[in-house]
Design a protein around this motif. Structure first.
Motif, PDB file in Angstrom:
ATOM      1  N   LEU A  84       0.840  -1.194   0.000  1.00  0.00           N
ATOM      2  CA  LEU A  84       0.000   0.000   0.000  1.00  0.00           C
ATOM      3  C   LEU A  84       0.880   1.251   0.000  1.00  0.00           C
ATOM      4  N   VAL A  85       0.685   2.110  -0.996  1.00  0.00           N
ATOM      5  CA  VAL A  85       1.519   3.320  -1.112  1.00  0.00           C
ATOM      6  C   VAL A  85       0.631   4.555  -1.122  1.00  0.00           C
ATOM      7  N   ASP A  86       0.682   5.334  -0.042  1.00  0.00           N
ATOM      8  CA  ASP A  86      -0.134   6.551   0.068  1.00  0.00           C
ATOM      9  C   ASP A  86       0.468   7.429   1.149  1.00  0.00           C
ATOM     10  N   ASP A  87       0.496   8.732   0.929  1.00  0.00           N
ATOM     11  CA  ASP A  87       1.110   9.620   1.916  1.00  0.00           C
ATOM     12  C   ASP A  87       0.151  10.021   3.035  1.00  0.00           C
ATOM     13  N   HIS A  88      -1.127   9.663   2.906  1.00  0.00           N
ATOM     14  CA  HIS A  88      -2.090   9.985   3.958  1.00  0.00           C
ATOM     15  C   HIS A  88      -2.269   8.807   4.913  1.00  0.00           C
ATOM     16  N   LEU A  89      -1.928   9.030   6.160  1.00  0.00           N
ATOM     17  CA  LEU A  89      -1.990   7.979   7.172  1.00  0.00           C
ATOM     18  C   LEU A  89      -3.399   7.423   7.338  1.00  0.00           C
ATOM     19  N   MET A  90      -4.407   8.302   7.326  1.00  0.00           N
ATOM     20  CA  MET A  90      -5.784   7.849   7.519  1.00  0.00           C
ATOM     21  C   MET A  90      -6.243   6.935   6.381  1.00  0.00           C
ATOM     22  N   VAL A  91      -5.797   7.245   5.177  1.00  0.00           N
ATOM     23  CA  VAL A  91      -6.141   6.396   4.025  1.00  0.00           C
ATOM     24  C   VAL A  91      -5.514   5.017   4.213  1.00  0.00           C
ATOM     25  N   ARG A  92      -4.245   5.009   4.618  1.00  0.00           N
ATOM     26  CA  ARG A  92      -3.556   3.722   4.817  1.00  0.00           C
ATOM     27  C   ARG A  92      -4.210   2.921   5.939  1.00  0.00           C
ATOM     28  N   LYS A  93      -4.587   3.603   7.019  1.00  0.00           N
ATOM     29  CA  LYS A  93      -5.215   2.904   8.147  1.00  0.00           C
ATOM     30  C   LYS A  93      -6.536   2.285   7.731  1.00  0.00           C
ATOM     31  N   GLY A  94      -7.330   3.034   6.963  1.00  0.00           N
ATOM     32  CA  GLY A  94      -8.622   2.519   6.514  1.00  0.00           C
ATOM     33  C   GLY A  94      -8.473   1.315   5.608  1.00  0.00           C
ATOM     34  N   LEU A  95      -7.550   1.425   4.651  1.00  0.00           N
ATOM     35  CA  LEU A  95      -7.317   0.320   3.722  1.00  0.00           C
ATOM     36  C   LEU A  95      -6.692  -0.884   4.433  1.00  0.00           C
ATOM     37  N   ARG A  96      -5.813  -0.596   5.374  1.00  0.00           N
ATOM     38  CA  ARG A  96      -5.165  -1.677   6.131  1.00  0.00           C
ATOM     39  C   ARG A  96      -6.215  -2.486   6.885  1.00  0.00           C
ATOM     40  N   PHE A  97      -7.143  -1.776   7.532  1.00  0.00           N
ATOM     41  CA  PHE A  97      -8.193  -2.451   8.293  1.00  0.00           C
ATOM     42  C   PHE A  97      -9.064  -3.304   7.377  1.00  0.00           C
ATOM     43  N   PHE A  98      -9.469  -2.703   6.243  1.00  0.00           N
ATOM     44  CA  PHE A  98     -10.355  -3.447   5.343  1.00  0.00           C
ATOM     45  C   PHE A  98      -9.654  -4.657   4.722  1.00  0.00           C
ATOM     46  N   LEU A  99      -8.435  -4.447   4.236  1.00  0.00           N
ATOM     47  CA  LEU A  99      -7.722  -5.546   3.565  1.00  0.00           C
ATOM     48  C   LEU A  99      -7.398  -6.685   4.531  1.00  0.00           C
TER      49      LEU A  99
END
Length: 216
Positions: free
Chosen positions: A7-22
Motif C-alpha cells: 500500500l503506497v499513500d502519503d495519507h496515514l488515515m487512508v492507509r489505516k482505513g485500507l489496512r483495516f479493510f484488507l
C-alpha cells in the motif's frame, strides 16, 4: 498464500482505513506500506509484492514516477493507481507509466477487492472515468492531419530528400548532398509526391514548410 499487496499513500488515515479493510480479506495479504514513491521503490525489492495500490500525488517521488521505476525493476508487479483524480492529466501519464489498473478512492470496498484479484490475474481494470479519459486521449491523438499521417509514411531517406527539396535544391544537388544517384533521387521524389498526394515538388516544399516538418 494470498495476494501480496503493498500500500503506497502519503495519507496515514487512508492507509489505516485500507489496512483495516484488507486485513479482513482472506485472499489478500498486506505485506507493507509506504508513504511515497521512493519508499515504495525500496520496499518492492524487499517485500516482493504481487500488487501495489499506488497513490499519485505524494512528496519526494510521485506515483507516476514510482510506477515507471518499479515496472523497470520488475514488470511482473501489478500496479493499481488509487487516487482522487480522474482527469486526463493524471490518467494518461499513469497508464503510460505502466499502471495495470486505475481506480478512484470512492470505490466500493468489494469492488476494490475484485480489482485487486482481476489485475493480479492479468486483467486491466479501469474506473469508467479513467476509460473515458483514455478514449478521449486516443481520439485526440488520432486527429492528426492527413498530411501528418502521410508524412509519417515516408521512409527516413525520403524525408531527407524532401528536406533538401524544401531548401530549394534540384535533383543533381540532392544527389551530391546525399551521395546517391540522380535516378535514385527521382525515384524518391516520385514516391514522396505519391505518398503526400501532390503533383509537383513545389507543392511538397510548401506543405513541408507549412507544417514545420523540418524546423530544428
Amino acid at each position: 498464500m494470498g495476494i501480496k499487496v503493498l500500500l503506497v499513500d502519503d495519507h496515514l488515515m487512508v492507509r489505516k482505513g485500507l489496512r483495516f479493510f484488507l486485513s479482513t480479506q482472506t485472499e489478500i495479504e498486506l505485506v507493507g506500506e509506504a508513504s511515497n514513491g521512493e519508499e515504495a521503490l525500496e520496499k518492492v525489492c524487499t517485500l516482493k509484492p504481487n500488487v501495489i495500490l499506488m497513490d499519485l500525488t505524494m512528496p519526494i517521488m510521485d506515483g507516476i514516477e514510482a510506477t515507471k521505476r518499479i515496472k523497470g525493476i520488475d514488470s511482473a508487479v501489478k500496479i493499481i493507481v488509487l487516487t482522487s483524480f480522474s482527469d486526463q492529466d493524471h490518467v494518461v501519464p499513469a497508464l503510460q507509466a505502466g499502471a495495470d489498473g486505475y481506480q478512484l478512492k470512492d470505490i466500493e470496498p468489494d469492488e476494490l477487492v475484485q480489482t485487486i484479484k482481476a489485475v493480479h490475474a492479468g486483467e486491466r481494470h479501469l474506473h469508467p472515468a479513467a476509460t473515458t479519459q483514455l478514449l478521449n486521449h486516443v481520439s485526440t491523438g488520432s486527429k492528426q492531419t492527413e498530411a501528418e499521417r502521410d508524412f509519417n509514411e515516408l521512409t527516413p531517406r525520403e524525408k531527407e530528400v524532401l528536406r533538401q527539396i524544401t531548401l530549394g535544391k534540384n535533383n543533381k544537388e540532392i544527389s551530391s548532398e546525399l551521395f546517391i544517384t540522380e535516378k535514385t533521387v527521382k525515384t524518391h521524389v516520385s514516391n514522396i509526391l505519391s505518398k503526400l498526394g501532390l503533383h509537383d515538388r513545389t507543392q511538397a516544399a510548401i506543405l513541408a514548410m507549412k507544417n514545420n516538418w523540418f524546423e530544428s
